[in-house]
Design a protein around this motif. Structure first.
Motif, PDB file in Angstrom:
ATOM      1  N   THR A  12       0.834  -1.205   0.000  1.00  0.00           N
ATOM      2  CA  THR A  12       0.000   0.000   0.000  1.00  0.00           C
ATOM      3  C   THR A  12       0.872   1.260   0.000  1.00  0.00           C
ATOM      4  O   THR A  12       0.367   2.359   0.185  1.00  0.00           O
ATOM      5  CB  THR A  12      -0.927   0.040   1.237  1.00  0.00           C
ATOM      6  OG1 THR A  12      -0.108   0.042   2.413  1.00  0.00           O
ATOM      7  CG2 THR A  12      -1.870  -1.137   1.278  1.00  0.00           C
ATOM      8  N   VAL A  13       2.171   1.101  -0.192  1.00  0.00           N
ATOM      9  CA  VAL A  13       3.170   2.178  -0.141  1.00  0.00           C
ATOM     10  C   VAL A  13       2.974   3.121   1.038  1.00  0.00           C
ATOM     11  O   VAL A  13       3.004   4.336   0.895  1.00  0.00           O
ATOM     12  CB  VAL A  13       3.261   2.977  -1.472  1.00  0.00           C
ATOM     13  CG1 VAL A  13       3.835   2.091  -2.553  1.00  0.00           C
ATOM     14  CG2 VAL A  13       1.939   3.547  -1.923  1.00  0.00           C
ATOM     15  N   THR A  14       2.757   2.520   2.232  1.00  0.00           N
ATOM     16  CA  THR A  14       2.557   3.349   3.417  1.00  0.00           C
ATOM     17  C   THR A  14       3.872   3.667   4.103  1.00  0.00           C
ATOM     18  O   THR A  14       4.260   4.824   4.213  1.00  0.00           O
ATOM     19  CB  THR A  14       1.617   2.641   4.408  1.00  0.00           C
ATOM     20  OG1 THR A  14       0.390   2.348   3.737  1.00  0.00           O
ATOM     21  CG2 THR A  14       1.342   3.531   5.608  1.00  0.00           C
ATOM     22  N   GLY A  15       4.546   2.621   4.583  1.00  0.00           N
ATOM     23  CA  GLY A  15       5.821   2.868   5.252  1.00  0.00           C
ATOM     24  C   GLY A  15       5.767   2.781   6.761  1.00  0.00           C
ATOM     25  O   GLY A  15       6.782   2.991   7.421  1.00  0.00           O
TER      26      GLY A  15
ATOM     27  N   ASN B  47       7.759   6.010  -5.372  1.00  0.00           N
ATOM     28  CA  ASN B  47       6.478   5.374  -5.102  1.00  0.00           C
ATOM     29  C   ASN B  47       5.857   5.856  -3.795  1.00  0.00           C
ATOM     30  O   ASN B  47       4.864   5.313  -3.333  1.00  0.00           O
ATOM     31  CB  ASN B  47       6.628   3.858  -5.086  1.00  0.00           C
ATOM     32  CG  ASN B  47       6.919   3.328  -6.476  1.00  0.00           C
ATOM     33  OD1 ASN B  47       6.053   3.318  -7.336  1.00  0.00           O
ATOM     34  ND2 ASN B  47       8.162   2.933  -6.707  1.00  0.00           N
ATOM     35  N   ASN B  48       6.452   6.907  -3.212  1.00  0.00           N
ATOM     36  CA  ASN B  48       5.914   7.478  -1.981  1.00  0.00           C
ATOM     37  C   ASN B  48       5.728   6.448  -0.877  1.00  0.00           C
ATOM     38  O   ASN B  48       4.747   6.494  -0.126  1.00  0.00           O
ATOM     39  CB  ASN B  48       4.577   8.163  -2.252  1.00  0.00           C
ATOM     40  CG  ASN B  48       4.752   9.627  -2.580  1.00  0.00           C
ATOM     41  OD1 ASN B  48       5.152  10.402  -1.710  1.00  0.00           O
ATOM     42  ND2 ASN B  48       4.509   9.999  -3.816  1.00  0.00           N
ATOM     43  N   ALA B  49       6.676   5.481  -0.805  1.00  0.00           N
ATOM     44  CA  ALA B  49       6.504   4.398   0.165  1.00  0.00           C
ATOM     45  C   ALA B  49       7.060   4.758   1.542  1.00  0.00           C
ATOM     46  O   ALA B  49       6.559   4.300   2.557  1.00  0.00           O
ATOM     47  CB  ALA B  49       7.184   3.135  -0.342  1.00  0.00           C
ATOM     48  N   GLY B  50       8.112   5.549   1.579  1.00  0.00           N
ATOM     49  CA  GLY B  50       8.621   5.984   2.877  1.00  0.00           C
ATOM     50  C   GLY B  50       9.420   4.933   3.624  1.00  0.00           C
ATOM     51  O   GLY B  50       9.835   5.162   4.761  1.00  0.00           O
TER      52      GLY B  50
ATOM     53  N   ARG C 250       2.266  14.915   3.300  1.00  0.00           N
ATOM     54  CA  ARG C 250       1.032  14.592   2.600  1.00  0.00           C
ATOM     55  C   ARG C 250       1.012  13.170   2.065  1.00  0.00           C
ATOM     56  O   ARG C 250      -0.033  12.638   1.764  1.00  0.00           O
ATOM     57  CB  ARG C 250       0.716  15.618   1.520  1.00  0.00           C
ATOM     58  CG  ARG C 250      -0.037  16.797   2.155  1.00  0.00           C
ATOM     59  CD  ARG C 250      -0.444  17.855   1.175  1.00  0.00           C
ATOM     60  NE  ARG C 250       0.668  18.234   0.346  1.00  0.00           N
ATOM     61  CZ  ARG C 250       0.762  17.940  -0.954  1.00  0.00           C
ATOM     62  NH1 ARG C 250      -0.202  17.287  -1.551  1.00  0.00           N
ATOM     63  NH2 ARG C 250       1.812  18.310  -1.641  1.00  0.00           N
ATOM     64  N   THR C 251       2.168  12.504   1.976  1.00  0.00           N
ATOM     65  CA  THR C 251       2.111  11.095   1.628  1.00  0.00           C
ATOM     66  C   THR C 251       3.424  10.340   1.654  1.00  0.00           C
ATOM     67  O   THR C 251       3.419   9.121   1.735  1.00  0.00           O
ATOM     68  CB  THR C 251       1.461  10.892   0.240  1.00  0.00           C
ATOM     69  OG1 THR C 251       1.140   9.525   0.103  1.00  0.00           O
ATOM     70  CG2 THR C 251       2.415  11.281  -0.860  1.00  0.00           C
ATOM     71  N   ALA C 252       4.563  11.023   1.587  1.00  0.00           N
ATOM     72  CA  ALA C 252       5.816  10.282   1.396  1.00  0.00           C
ATOM     73  C   ALA C 252       6.170   9.410   2.588  1.00  0.00           C
ATOM     74  O   ALA C 252       6.331   8.198   2.458  1.00  0.00           O
ATOM     75  CB  ALA C 252       6.947  11.265   1.114  1.00  0.00           C
ATOM     76  N   GLY C 253       6.285  10.015   3.750  1.00  0.00           N
ATOM     77  CA  GLY C 253       6.497   9.211   4.940  1.00  0.00           C
ATOM     78  C   GLY C 253       7.930   9.051   5.393  1.00  0.00           C
ATOM     79  O   GLY C 253       8.177   8.433   6.421  1.00  0.00           O
TER      80      GLY C 253
ATOM     81  N   GLY D 299      -3.798   8.010   5.091  1.00  0.00           N
ATOM     82  CA  GLY D 299      -3.149   8.691   3.975  1.00  0.00           C
ATOM     83  C   GLY D 299      -2.004   7.877   3.391  1.00  0.00           C
ATOM     84  O   GLY D 299      -1.283   8.367   2.548  1.00  0.00           O
ATOM     85  N   THR D 300      -1.855   6.620   3.833  1.00  0.00           N
ATOM     86  CA  THR D 300      -0.707   5.759   3.495  1.00  0.00           C
ATOM     87  C   THR D 300       0.588   6.583   3.495  1.00  0.00           C
ATOM     88  O   THR D 300       1.371   6.542   2.564  1.00  0.00           O
ATOM     89  CB  THR D 300      -0.862   5.019   2.139  1.00  0.00           C
ATOM     90  OG1 THR D 300      -0.835   5.937   1.066  1.00  0.00           O
ATOM     91  CG2 THR D 300      -2.158   4.232   2.099  1.00  0.00           C
ATOM     92  N   VAL D 301       0.767   7.328   4.593  1.00  0.00           N
ATOM     93  CA  VAL D 301       1.912   8.223   4.717  1.00  0.00           C
ATOM     94  C   VAL D 301       3.100   7.487   5.316  1.00  0.00           C
ATOM     95  O   VAL D 301       4.191   7.458   4.750  1.00  0.00           O
ATOM     96  CB  VAL D 301       1.551   9.443   5.594  1.00  0.00           C
ATOM     97  CG1 VAL D 301       2.783  10.311   5.808  1.00  0.00           C
ATOM     98  CG2 VAL D 301       0.429  10.237   4.949  1.00  0.00           C
ATOM     99  N   GLY D 302       2.871   6.878   6.470  1.00  0.00           N
ATOM    100  CA  GLY D 302       3.948   6.112   7.075  1.00  0.00           C
ATOM    101  C   GLY D 302       4.716   6.832   8.165  1.00  0.00           C
ATOM    102  O   GLY D 302       5.610   6.253   8.770  1.00  0.00           O
TER     103      GLY D 302
END
Ligand SMILES: [K+]
Ligand SMILES: [K+]
Lengths: 427, 427
Positions: B40-43, B155-158, B258-261, B371-374
Motif C-alpha cells: 500500500t506504499v505506506t511505510g 512510489n511514496n513508500a517511505g 502529505r504522503t511520502a512518509g 493517507g498511506t503516509v507512514g
C-alpha cells in the motif's frame, strides 16, 4: 450578534461587582468568561458557580442564560417568520396559526408568547425538581436551586450550583428524567415544538420536525448503548454501580452530550473511546433554532443521506418521500466544513497557548465550546488567559453558528460570466 | 483490489521465509503488516526494515513497493483511458498522444511505457543518491541503498533501510532535494506528469494539472512556514540546528507529510501544534491516480472553492475560468465525509484495543495509515495484534480510497419516483 455582545459585556460588569461574589471577587477575565459561557448557554466554567457567586451573582447568570437561550430562540423564530426565505408557505401559515398570529407583523406579541411558553415549561420543571430538592434542602434553597437548574436545563446551559454538576444525583430518577426531558425539549428547537403542539399526528408533521424527532431518538439510543458497553467495566465511572444506576448514568451522559452539558459522571475518568464518541456528538449538536449549537442534527442527517444518494447514483437526494434541494445539501456540507475548520484552528491555537495540557483534554474542550455544550475533562480553570479568550471566542462563534460569521465575511459575487465546464479528478 | 490482496499475501509468505530475515524470523502478523505496508506504499513498520531483513527480504519489500505503487498508477491511468467517463475527450486525446497511443485498446503497450518511464526516473534518482552514498558506503551497499530509497521515494513508500529514516541526512542538500523531488513528482499523479510532458506551457494545461501544481506549491510553502515557526524554538527538534538546517528539516517535514512518509526529524519530539497540522496534511494527501493517498489535494480544493462560491451566493462553482460540475462537488464532499467516518471508526477501535497508548499518538497513526503516509510518533511496534490488524485494514482502505469501498458496498438505486421538494433547516 450585537445584542449578544452587549449582553455579555453587561453580564461581565455585573459579575465583577463585589456584590456578586462571596469573598475577594474574581478576575476580569473570569467574569468575562463566565458571562460569555452563560449568555452562549455553554456551561464551561473557570470558577465554581455555586461556591464563588452570591445569590445576586447566580441570579445574573440565570438571567444571562434566559436572555441568551430564549432570546436567541425567539430571534430565530422571528427571523424565520419575518424574513425567512427558508420556510415554506405551508409552514409559515402553520407557525402563524400555532401562535395565533394573523399577520406577519406581530413580532412583539410572538415574542411574548414564546417567552410565556418558556417560563411555563421552566416553572413546571422547577416544581418537579422541587419534589427532590425541597425535602433535602428546605423551602428556600430547595426552590431556588430547582429554579436555577430548571432554567439552566431548558436553555441547555449546563450551569449547576454544585461543583460536581449533578453527580450527586446520578441515580435519582426524578432529577434524571426532568433535567434530560427539559434539555431534550429545548434542544429540538421551537419550530419543532410548535409544529408538534399544533399537529399531534406524526405523519402530518413537517419533514424537519420528523427528522429532528427520529434523529434525536436514534442518536440518543445509539449513544446510550455505546457508552453503556464502553464504560461497563470501567471502575472509575460506572463499573462499581448497580445495574440500574449504570443505565441511568449511561443514559444521562448519552443525551447530555449533544448540547446540554450537565454531567452525572466525571468526564475525565471516562474511557478514551467514550470521550471520542462524545466529541463527535458535541460537533453534531442539537436542532436548528434551538438552545443547542453544533452543526445541527439535521445538517448531519442531510449530509449522510446525500452521500448515500450519491453512492447509489441517484440524481436527487430523497428522504422520507421528499426531495432535498441541492442548495440545502451544499449548505449542509458548507456548514460542516466551516465547522471543522473552526474547530481545527481553535484547537491548533490552544495547542500553542497550552503546551502543558494533554491533547485529548484540549480537543474535548474545543468541541465542547464549539457545540456550546459545557462538558469538560476538567481543564477549563487551568487554561492560560489567552486560552480562555480563545475558548470564549469559540463559544461565541459556536452559538452564532460558524456559517453566520462566514456569510458576514463573504462578499456576494453573483456570477457574471458563464464558464465552460471542466472535470477535476477527485479522491 | 483482488490483485492488491494477492500481492500482499504472496509478500507475507516471502517475508516469512527464513531466508528473508537476519536471525530468528518475524511473527506472521508482522510479516503480514510489513507486506501490507509495502504494497500500500505506506511505510509504517512494526519491525526495523534495515536490521531485521536480509537483502532478499529487503528486495521483496522493494518489489512490493514497485508493484503497489506503479501497478496502482498504471491501473488508474488504464482505467481512465479505457473506461474513464470522468475524462474529457480533449484530455483523452492528449493522453493518447503523449503515450503514442492511436487506439484505446493498446493497454499493454501503455503499461510498458509507464513502467519504463518510472524505472527511468528511479534509475536517475538512484544515480543522484549514489553521489552521496557510494562515497560513504562503497559501491555495493552504496548503489543498493540508493536504489532502495529511490524506488521507495518515487512510489511514496517511505520505507528506509535506516532505523531513523533519513534523520542522518537531515542537512544533506542532495538527499533532501532528490528524495523530496522524487516523491513530489510521484505524488502529482501520472496524468499530470504526462500532461506537463506533452504540453509544457502552463496556460494550456488541463484544469486538473493546474490545480495540482499550484495546490502542491501553495500547501507545501504554507506547511514549510508553519513548521519552521512552530519548531523554531523547540530544543528537541530544530531548536539547536543552524539556520540553514532549520530550513532543510522544516522543508522536508512539510513536504513529506502529505504522503511520502520519510522523516528527517523525530516526529514524536515535535510540538503538538505541528503534529496537528501534519494530521490535516496527511488527511488531504496527494494527487488522484498517484502513489499518494488521502482524500486527494484536488478534492480539498474543490470543497473549499465550493464553500466560498456558496458563501458568495454564486449559482455555479467556478475556478480559473472554469465551472466545476455539481456532481464533482458532491463527489468531493462524499469522499471527505466517508474519509472522516473511516478515520473516526478506526481511531475509535484503536482507543478500545490500545487503552495504554496516548490519544495523540493513536490519532497520528490513524491519519498516517489512512493517507498511506507512514510517519509515526513511534508507536507502530507497540500496537497489540488487533491494533496491527486495524491499522493494516486502514492502510488497505486508504490506498483503495474509501470511496471505492463505499461504492462497492452501495447498491445502485436509480430514482423511480420524483418527490416534492421540502426544506430542512440546517446549521
Ligand atoms: K450547554
Ligand atoms: K508513504
Amino acid at each position: 450578534m450585537g445584542g449578544f455582545a452587549i449582553t455579555i459585556l453587561i453580564g461581565t460588569l455585573l459579575l465583577k461587582l463585589p456584590l456578586a461574589t462571596e469573598t475577594e471577587g474574581i478576575s476580569w477575565i473570569d467574569a468575562f468568561f463566565m458571562a460569555t459561557s452563560a449568555t452562549t448557554v455553554t456551561g464551561l466554567v473557570t470558577v465554581d458557580t455555586g461556591t464563588v457567586f452570591t445569590v445576586f451573582g447566580e441570579t445574573v447568570i440565570m438571567m444571562l442564560i434566559q436572555i441568551g437561550g430564549l432570546g436567541f430562540m425567539t430571534f430565530a423564530v422571528l427571523a424565520i417568520l419575518i424574513l425567512g426565505k427558508r420556510i415554506s408557505l405551508k409552514e409559515r401559515l402553520l407557525l402563524q396559526e400555532a401562535l395565533n398570529q394573523t399577520a406577519v407583523g406581530g413580532g412583539i406579541r410572538l415574542t411574548i408568547r414564546l417567552f410565556v411558553f418558556s417560563i411555563m415549561i421552566e416553572l413546571f420543571g422547577m416544581i418537579l425538581l422541587a419534589t427532590v430538592w425541597v425535602p433535602e434542602y428546605g423551602w428556600k434553597f430547595g426552590l431556588y436551586t430547582s429554579l436555577f437548574h430548571s432554567i439552566s436545563a431548558f436553555n441547555n446551559a449546563g450551569f449547576s450550583l454544585w461543583s460536581d454538576s449533578l453527580m450527586g444525583y446520578a441515580g435519582d430518577p426524578v432529577v434524571n428524567l426532568v433535567i434530560t426531558g427539559m434539555f431534550i425539549l429545548g434542544g429540538l428547537g421551537f419550530t419543532v415544538l410548535i409544529d408538534v403542539k399544533s399537529q399531534p399526528i406524526f405523519k402530518k408533521l413537517s419533514l424537519h420536525s420528523k427528522l429532528m424527532i427520529i434523529g434525536t431518538l436514534v442518536v440518543n439510543v445509539m449513544a446510550f448503548l455505546m457508552i453503556f458497553f464502553l464504560e461497563y467495566g470501567n471502575p472509575d465511572t460506572i463499573g462499581s454501580l448497580s445495574f440500574i444506576d449504570k443505565m441511568w448514568t449511561s443514559y444521562f451522559q448519552a443525551v447530555t452530550t449533544r448540547t446540554a452539558g450537565f454531567n452525572t459522571l466525571n468526564i475525565g475518568d471516562m474511557e478514551t473511546s467514550s470521550v471520542l464518541l462524545m466529541m463527535v456528538l458535541m460537533f453534531i449538536g442539537a436542532g436548528s433554532g434551538s438552545t443547542g449549537s453544533g452543526i445541527k442534527l439535521t445538517t448531519a442527517i442531510v449530509m449522510v443521506v446525500a452521500v448515500i444518494s450519491y453512492l447509489q447514483k441517484r440524481s436527487e437526494v430523497t428522504l422520507m418521500n421528499r426531495t432535498i434541494k441541492r442548495d440545502i445539501v451544499l449548505r449542509s456540507f458548507a456548514i460542516a466544513l466551516v465547522g471543522v475548520a473552526t474547530v481545527f484552528v481553535t484547537l491548533f491555537l490552544l495547542t500553542v497557548t497550552e503546551p502543558e495540557l494533554p491533547f485529548l483534554q484540549l480537543a474535548f474542550e474545543t468541541f465542547s465550546a464549539f457545540g456550546t455544550v459545557g462538558l469538560s475533562m476538567g481543564i477549563t480553570g487551568e487554561l492560560s488567559d489567552p486560552g480562555k479568550v480563545i475558548v470564549m471566542i469559540l463559544m461565541f462563534l459556536g452559538r452564532l453558528g460558524p456559517i453566520t460569521l462566514a456569510f458576514s465575511l463573504a462578499t456576494t459575487k453573483p456570477d457574471k460570466v458563464r464558464y465552460a465546464k471542466e472535470d477535476v479528478y477527485t479522491g
